[in-house]
Design a protein around this motif. Sequence first.
Motif, PDB file in Angstrom:
ATOM      1  N   ILE A  46       1.249  -1.171  -0.296  1.00 36.62           N
ATOM      2  CA  ILE A  46      -0.089  -0.578   0.222  1.00 36.62           C
ATOM      3  C   ILE A  46       0.674   1.445  -0.389  1.00 36.62           C
ATOM      4  O   ILE A  46       0.363   2.218  -0.621  1.00 36.62           O
ATOM      5  CB  ILE A  46      -1.283   0.133   1.424  1.00 36.62           C
ATOM      6  N   GLU A  47       1.591   1.714   1.011  1.00 36.11           N
ATOM      7  CA  GLU A  47       3.165   2.422   0.932  1.00 36.11           C
ATOM      8  C   GLU A  47       3.319   3.018  -0.461  1.00 36.11           C
ATOM      9  O   GLU A  47       3.504   4.064  -1.238  1.00 36.11           O
ATOM     10  CB  GLU A  47       4.224   2.312   1.326  1.00 36.11           C
ATOM     11  N   GLY A  48       3.900   1.349  -1.215  1.00 34.97           N
ATOM     12  CA  GLY A  48       3.913   1.957  -3.038  1.00 34.97           C
ATOM     13  C   GLY A  48       3.261   2.293  -4.057  1.00 34.97           C
ATOM     14  O   GLY A  48       3.335   2.699  -4.511  1.00 34.97           O
ATOM     15  N   ILE A  49       2.051   1.532  -3.596  1.00 32.38           N
ATOM     16  CA  ILE A  49       0.974   2.312  -4.295  1.00 32.38           C
ATOM     17  C   ILE A  49       0.479   4.030  -3.808  1.00 32.38           C
ATOM     18  O   ILE A  49       0.451   4.261  -4.906  1.00 32.38           O
ATOM     19  CB  ILE A  49      -0.292   0.934  -4.450  1.00 32.38           C
ATOM     20  N   SER A 141      12.593   4.956  -2.655  1.00 27.77           N
ATOM     21  CA  SER A 141      11.817   4.089  -1.638  1.00 27.77           C
ATOM     22  C   SER A 141      10.890   4.397  -1.254  1.00 27.77           C
ATOM     23  O   SER A 141      11.325   5.635  -0.946  1.00 27.77           O
ATOM     24  CB  SER A 141      13.111   3.384  -1.370  1.00 27.77           C
ATOM     25  N   GLY A 142      10.403   3.825  -0.706  1.00 29.74           N
ATOM     26  CA  GLY A 142       8.716   4.046   0.217  1.00 29.74           C
ATOM     27  C   GLY A 142       9.346   3.773   1.683  1.00 29.74           C
ATOM     28  O   GLY A 142       8.346   3.696   2.053  1.00 29.74           O
ATOM     29  N   PRO A 170      10.729   9.683   0.056  1.00 30.39           N
ATOM     30  CA  PRO A 170       9.747  11.397  -0.021  1.00 30.39           C
ATOM     31  C   PRO A 170       8.754  10.340   1.458  1.00 30.39           C
ATOM     32  O   PRO A 170       7.842  11.768   1.733  1.00 30.39           O
ATOM     33  CB  PRO A 170       8.625  10.687  -1.106  1.00 30.39           C
ATOM     34  N   LEU A 171       8.278   9.169   2.362  1.00 30.33           N
ATOM     35  CA  LEU A 171       7.706   8.828   3.101  1.00 30.33           C
ATOM     36  C   LEU A 171       7.528   9.112   4.183  1.00 30.33           C
ATOM     37  O   LEU A 171       7.220   8.117   5.220  1.00 30.33           O
ATOM     38  CB  LEU A 171       6.607   7.404   2.379  1.00 30.33           C
ATOM     39  N   ILE A 172       8.873   9.054   4.407  1.00 30.64           N
ATOM     40  CA  ILE A 172       9.571   9.409   5.859  1.00 30.64           C
ATOM     41  C   ILE A 172       9.113   9.436   6.991  1.00 30.64           C
ATOM     42  O   ILE A 172       8.780   8.839   7.531  1.00 30.64           O
ATOM     43  CB  ILE A 172      10.859   9.587   5.735  1.00 30.64           C
ATOM     44  N   HIS A 173       8.069  10.922   6.439  1.00 28.82           N
ATOM     45  CA  HIS A 173       6.907  11.448   8.135  1.00 28.82           C
ATOM     46  C   HIS A 173       5.862  10.494   7.674  1.00 28.82           C
ATOM     47  O   HIS A 173       4.924  10.553   8.569  1.00 28.82           O
ATOM     48  CB  HIS A 173       6.995  12.188   7.874  1.00 28.82           C
ATOM     49  N   TRP A 174       4.909   9.953   7.154  1.00 31.28           N
ATOM     50  CA  TRP A 174       4.063   9.235   6.564  1.00 31.28           C
ATOM     51  C   TRP A 174       4.132   7.408   8.074  1.00 31.28           C
ATOM     52  O   TRP A 174       4.576   7.313   8.163  1.00 31.28           O
ATOM     53  CB  TRP A 174       4.124   8.547   5.813  1.00 31.28           C
ATOM     54  N   TRP A 180      -3.226   5.139   4.999  1.00 26.44           N
ATOM     55  CA  TRP A 180      -4.611   4.208   4.923  1.00 26.44           C
ATOM     56  C   TRP A 180      -5.948   5.542   4.155  1.00 26.44           C
ATOM     57  O   TRP A 180      -6.196   5.409   3.685  1.00 26.44           O
ATOM     58  CB  TRP A 180      -5.205   3.288   5.807  1.00 26.44           C
ATOM     59  N   ARG A 181      -5.653   6.355   5.215  1.00 24.64           N
ATOM     60  CA  ARG A 181      -6.441   7.998   4.722  1.00 24.64           C
ATOM     61  C   ARG A 181      -6.238   8.225   3.439  1.00 24.64           C
ATOM     62  O   ARG A 181      -7.045   8.170   3.094  1.00 24.64           O
ATOM     63  CB  ARG A 181      -6.122   9.246   5.771  1.00 24.64           C
TER      64      ARG A 181
END
Length: 233
Positions: A46-49, A141-142, A170-174, A180-181
């Motif tokens: 899901i992170e990848g998408i 990378s995710g 880019p998603l380090i702070h997610w 999911w939101r």
Amino acid sequence: MITYQEWEQEELQVEIDNPDKGALNALKWAYKEYGEDIIYACSFGIEGIVLIDLIHQVNPKAKIVFLDTNVHFKETYETIDKVKEKYPDLQIELKQPSLTLEEQSKLYGEELWKTNPNECCRLRKVLPLEQALSGYSAWLSGLRREQSETRKNVQFINKDDRFQSIKVCPLIHWTWKDIWRYAHKHDLPYNPLHDQGYPSIGCAPCTKPAYTMDDLRSGRWTGNQKTECGLHG
Ligand code: SF4
């Protein structure tokens, strides 16, 4: 090359309270800096998408590679098909290992993932990624800091000694909830195994449902000391 931090000061302030927590800024920087010279290695979890959807906003023709070990769940291949349908301009490659499963069995024995998972990951993931990245200066990378102890210090931009590259995350702070939101808000396709207790989805022989949601990767290589496939240091 200017650093992300320099760019951030020059052009845009990253506020991690923004809805995307700096991800779009990191992607804009990455594609401005590297252009065609960057590729996203996506596992189609899901992170990848979510990251694909963000990438698509910045570069609709971005290059993406999936390490096809030939032993992924059928649901994973179906998810990739759905993503291809939703984003037809993205250039998605399914990278194959040098050895077929039959060749690997002959050389190393049946079910190498049981007898020597590190070697199996080296042959079916690490070497193919090395080949996939060889033509690029940087990769995406995710990784998220929240995912595990080993990932808590990941930066937006990382020097990647393993692959002699620059790794942009880019998603380090997610958080898991953020992911999911976003996925639900934007009605993204996703692997149905996520709804069956698999927060982290790798190869079928090495992935079980997580035994605790406090450790989203606890279903990976269960009963084994191994926690990473070797792609991230
Ligand atoms: Fe082999 Fe398992 Fe690694 Fe996949 S995750 S490459 S099956 S050891």
